[in-house]
Design a protein around this motif. Structure first.
Motif, PDB file in Angstrom:
ATOM      1  N   ASP A   5       0.719  -1.246  -0.272  1.00 11.55           N
ATOM      2  CA  ASP A   5       0.020  -0.037   0.023  1.00 11.55           C
ATOM      3  C   ASP A   5       0.602   2.013   0.476  1.00 11.55           C
ATOM      4  O   ASP A   5       1.534   1.529   0.789  1.00 11.55           O
ATOM      5  CB  ASP A   5      -0.833  -0.092   1.334  1.00 11.55           C
ATOM      6  CG  ASP A   5      -2.128   1.087   1.330  1.00 11.55           C
ATOM      7  OD1 ASP A   5      -1.060   2.456   1.587  1.00 11.55           O
ATOM      8  OD2 ASP A   5      -2.867   1.286   0.978  1.00 11.55           O
ATOM      9  N   THR A  63      -4.678   0.837   8.352  1.00  9.76           N
ATOM     10  CA  THR A  63      -4.373  -0.287   7.869  1.00  9.76           C
ATOM     11  C   THR A  63      -6.503  -1.014   8.157  1.00  9.76           C
ATOM     12  O   THR A  63      -6.449  -2.096   8.107  1.00  9.76           O
ATOM     13  CB  THR A  63      -3.663  -1.091   9.302  1.00  9.76           C
ATOM     14  OG1 THR A  63      -2.872  -0.098   9.181  1.00  9.76           O
ATOM     15  CG2 THR A  63      -3.853  -2.488   9.145  1.00  9.76           C
ATOM     16  N   LYS A  64      -6.689  -0.042   9.176  1.00  5.73           N
ATOM     17  CA  LYS A  64      -8.153  -0.763  10.068  1.00  5.73           C
ATOM     18  C   LYS A  64      -8.982  -0.742   8.450  1.00  5.73           C
ATOM     19  O   LYS A  64      -9.937  -1.399   7.998  1.00  5.73           O
ATOM     20  CB  LYS A  64      -8.440  -0.342  10.611  1.00  5.73           C
ATOM     21  CG  LYS A  64      -8.379  -1.031  11.828  1.00  5.73           C
ATOM     22  CD  LYS A  64      -8.824  -0.263  13.198  1.00  5.73           C
ATOM     23  CE  LYS A  64      -8.422  -0.318  14.568  1.00  5.73           C
ATOM     24  NZ  LYS A  64      -8.968   0.764  15.490  1.00  5.73           N
ATOM     25  N   SER A  65      -9.136   0.169   7.557  1.00  5.30           N
ATOM     26  CA  SER A  65     -10.194   0.315   6.416  1.00  5.30           C
ATOM     27  C   SER A  65      -9.611  -0.128   5.437  1.00  5.30           C
ATOM     28  O   SER A  65     -10.594  -0.925   4.347  1.00  5.30           O
ATOM     29  CB  SER A  65      -9.439   2.314   5.632  1.00  5.30           C
ATOM     30  OG  SER A  65     -10.006   1.914   4.814  1.00  5.30           O
ATOM     31  N   ARG A  66      -8.678  -0.476   4.860  1.00  7.55           N
ATOM     32  CA  ARG A  66      -7.852  -1.826   4.056  1.00  7.55           C
ATOM     33  C   ARG A  66      -8.159  -2.847   4.509  1.00  7.55           C
ATOM     34  O   ARG A  66      -8.975  -3.596   3.569  1.00  7.55           O
ATOM     35  CB  ARG A  66      -6.395  -1.390   3.798  1.00  7.55           C
ATOM     36  CG  ARG A  66      -5.684  -0.257   3.791  1.00  7.55           C
ATOM     37  CD  ARG A  66      -6.485   0.545   1.852  1.00  7.55           C
ATOM     38  NE  ARG A  66      -5.164   1.812   1.376  1.00  7.55           N
ATOM     39  CZ  ARG A  66      -5.600   2.791   2.040  1.00  7.55           C
ATOM     40  NH1 ARG A  66      -6.495   2.717   2.375  1.00  7.55           N
ATOM     41  NH2 ARG A  66      -4.881   3.539   1.490  1.00  7.55           N
ATOM     42  N   ILE A  67      -8.620  -3.389   5.791  1.00  7.41           N
ATOM     43  CA  ILE A  67      -9.090  -4.560   6.607  1.00  7.41           C
ATOM     44  C   ILE A  67     -10.366  -4.996   5.884  1.00  7.41           C
ATOM     45  O   ILE A  67     -10.585  -5.446   5.123  1.00  7.41           O
ATOM     46  CB  ILE A  67      -8.461  -4.939   7.730  1.00  7.41           C
ATOM     47  CG1 ILE A  67      -6.985  -5.632   8.073  1.00  7.41           C
ATOM     48  CG2 ILE A  67      -9.363  -5.920   7.545  1.00  7.41           C
ATOM     49  CD1 ILE A  67      -6.733  -5.253   8.919  1.00  7.41           C
ATOM     50  N   LYS A  68     -11.173  -3.422   6.221  1.00  8.05           N
ATOM     51  CA  LYS A  68     -12.761  -3.662   5.786  1.00  8.05           C
ATOM     52  C   LYS A  68     -13.059  -3.729   4.314  1.00  8.05           C
ATOM     53  O   LYS A  68     -13.517  -4.753   3.950  1.00  8.05           O
ATOM     54  CB  LYS A  68     -12.773  -2.617   6.276  1.00  8.05           C
ATOM     55  CG  LYS A  68     -13.445  -2.453   8.224  1.00  8.05           C
ATOM     56  CD  LYS A  68     -14.244  -1.334   7.627  1.00  8.05           C
ATOM     57  CE  LYS A  68     -14.309  -1.108   9.542  1.00  8.05           C
ATOM     58  NZ  LYS A  68     -15.535   0.297   9.542  1.00  8.05           N
ATOM     59  N   GLU A  69     -11.837  -3.271   3.189  1.00  7.45           N
ATOM     60  CA  GLU A  69     -11.564  -3.393   1.851  1.00  7.45           C
ATOM     61  C   GLU A  69     -11.960  -4.716   1.624  1.00  7.45           C
ATOM     62  O   GLU A  69     -12.248  -5.130   1.169  1.00  7.45           O
ATOM     63  CB  GLU A  69     -10.911  -2.295   1.371  1.00  7.45           C
ATOM     64  CG  GLU A  69     -11.768  -0.834   1.383  1.00  7.45           C
ATOM     65  CD  GLU A  69     -10.593   0.456   1.242  1.00  7.45           C
ATOM     66  OE1 GLU A  69      -9.580  -0.461  -0.060  1.00  7.45           O
ATOM     67  OE2 GLU A  69     -10.029   1.544   1.691  1.00  7.45           O
ATOM     68  N   LEU A  70     -10.780  -4.713   1.838  1.00  6.46           N
ATOM     69  CA  LEU A  70     -10.039  -6.401   1.756  1.00  6.46           C
ATOM     70  C   LEU A  70     -11.304  -7.676   1.603  1.00  6.46           C
ATOM     71  O   LEU A  70     -11.501  -7.761   1.734  1.00  6.46           O
ATOM     72  CB  LEU A  70      -9.094  -7.280   2.272  1.00  6.46           C
ATOM     73  CG  LEU A  70      -7.329  -6.392   1.610  1.00  6.46           C
ATOM     74  CD1 LEU A  70      -6.660  -6.476   2.539  1.00  6.46           C
ATOM     75  CD2 LEU A  70      -7.800  -7.155   0.199  1.00  6.46           C
ATOM     76  N   LYS A  71     -12.274  -7.353   3.108  1.00  8.69           N
ATOM     77  CA  LYS A  71     -13.423  -8.061   3.592  1.00  8.69           C
ATOM     78  C   LYS A  71     -14.528  -8.427   3.033  1.00  8.69           C
ATOM     79  O   LYS A  71     -15.245  -9.247   2.466  1.00  8.69           O
ATOM     80  CB  LYS A  71     -13.596  -7.580   5.316  1.00  8.69           C
ATOM     81  CG  LYS A  71     -12.418  -8.671   6.664  1.00  8.69           C
ATOM     82  CD  LYS A  71     -13.143  -7.909   7.355  1.00  8.69           C
ATOM     83  CE  LYS A  71     -12.382  -8.658   8.762  1.00  8.69           C
ATOM     84  NZ  LYS A  71     -12.478  -8.450   9.761  1.00  8.69           N
ATOM     85  N   LYS A  72     -14.523  -6.861   2.386  1.00  9.67           N
ATOM     86  CA  LYS A  72     -15.977  -6.975   1.853  1.00  9.67           C
ATOM     87  C   LYS A  72     -15.454  -7.338   0.143  1.00  9.67           C
ATOM     88  O   LYS A  72     -16.398  -7.890  -0.408  1.00  9.67           O
ATOM     89  CB  LYS A  72     -15.464  -4.892   1.016  1.00  9.67           C
ATOM     90  CG  LYS A  72     -16.857  -4.394   2.241  1.00  9.67           C
ATOM     91  CD  LYS A  72     -17.338  -3.388   2.229  1.00  9.67           C
ATOM     92  CE  LYS A  72     -17.825  -2.370   3.445  1.00  9.67           C
ATOM     93  NZ  LYS A  72     -17.615  -1.198   2.878  1.00  9.67           N
ATOM     94  N   SER A  74     -14.201  -9.886  -0.560  1.00 11.06           N
ATOM     95  CA  SER A  74     -13.726 -11.045  -0.435  1.00 11.06           C
ATOM     96  C   SER A  74     -14.721 -12.216  -0.079  1.00 11.06           C
ATOM     97  O   SER A  74     -15.330 -13.165  -0.490  1.00 11.06           O
ATOM     98  CB  SER A  74     -12.198 -11.986   0.716  1.00 11.06           C
ATOM     99  OG  SER A  74     -13.283 -11.943   2.101  1.00 11.06           O
TER     100      SER A  74
END
Length: 76
Positions: A5, A63-72, A74
């Motif tokens: 990132d 980082t939290k935002s990127r993790i949320k994006e990845l979960k969405k 997936s």
């Protein structure tokens, strides 16, 4: 899977720069005998510490935002 990132990389580079500046100021503080210069260095250290703290807060948010994006992504 590690995703690079650019913004997080920039934050990390900034943090490393602050850290290096802090080491130099600490060495300078230990060498000087002048109370005026010591006070000035302490202010610079305090300013750098605040920048580092804000950098880390921003890094956590991103980082939290990127993790949320990845979960969405997936779940799709």
């Amino acid at each position: 899977m590690i995703v690079r990132d650019p913004y997080l990389d920039e934050l990390k580079n900034d943090f490393d720069t602050y850290s290096n500046q802090l080491k130099k100021l600490k060495a300078k503080l230990l060498k000087t005998k002048s109370p005026e210069l010591q006070a000035k260095i302490v202010k610079q250290i305090d300013s750098l510490a605040n920048k580092m703290e804000n950098n880390q807060k921003q890094s956590v948010k991103v980082t939290k935002s990127r993790i949320k994006e990845l979960k969405k992504k997936s779940k799709k």
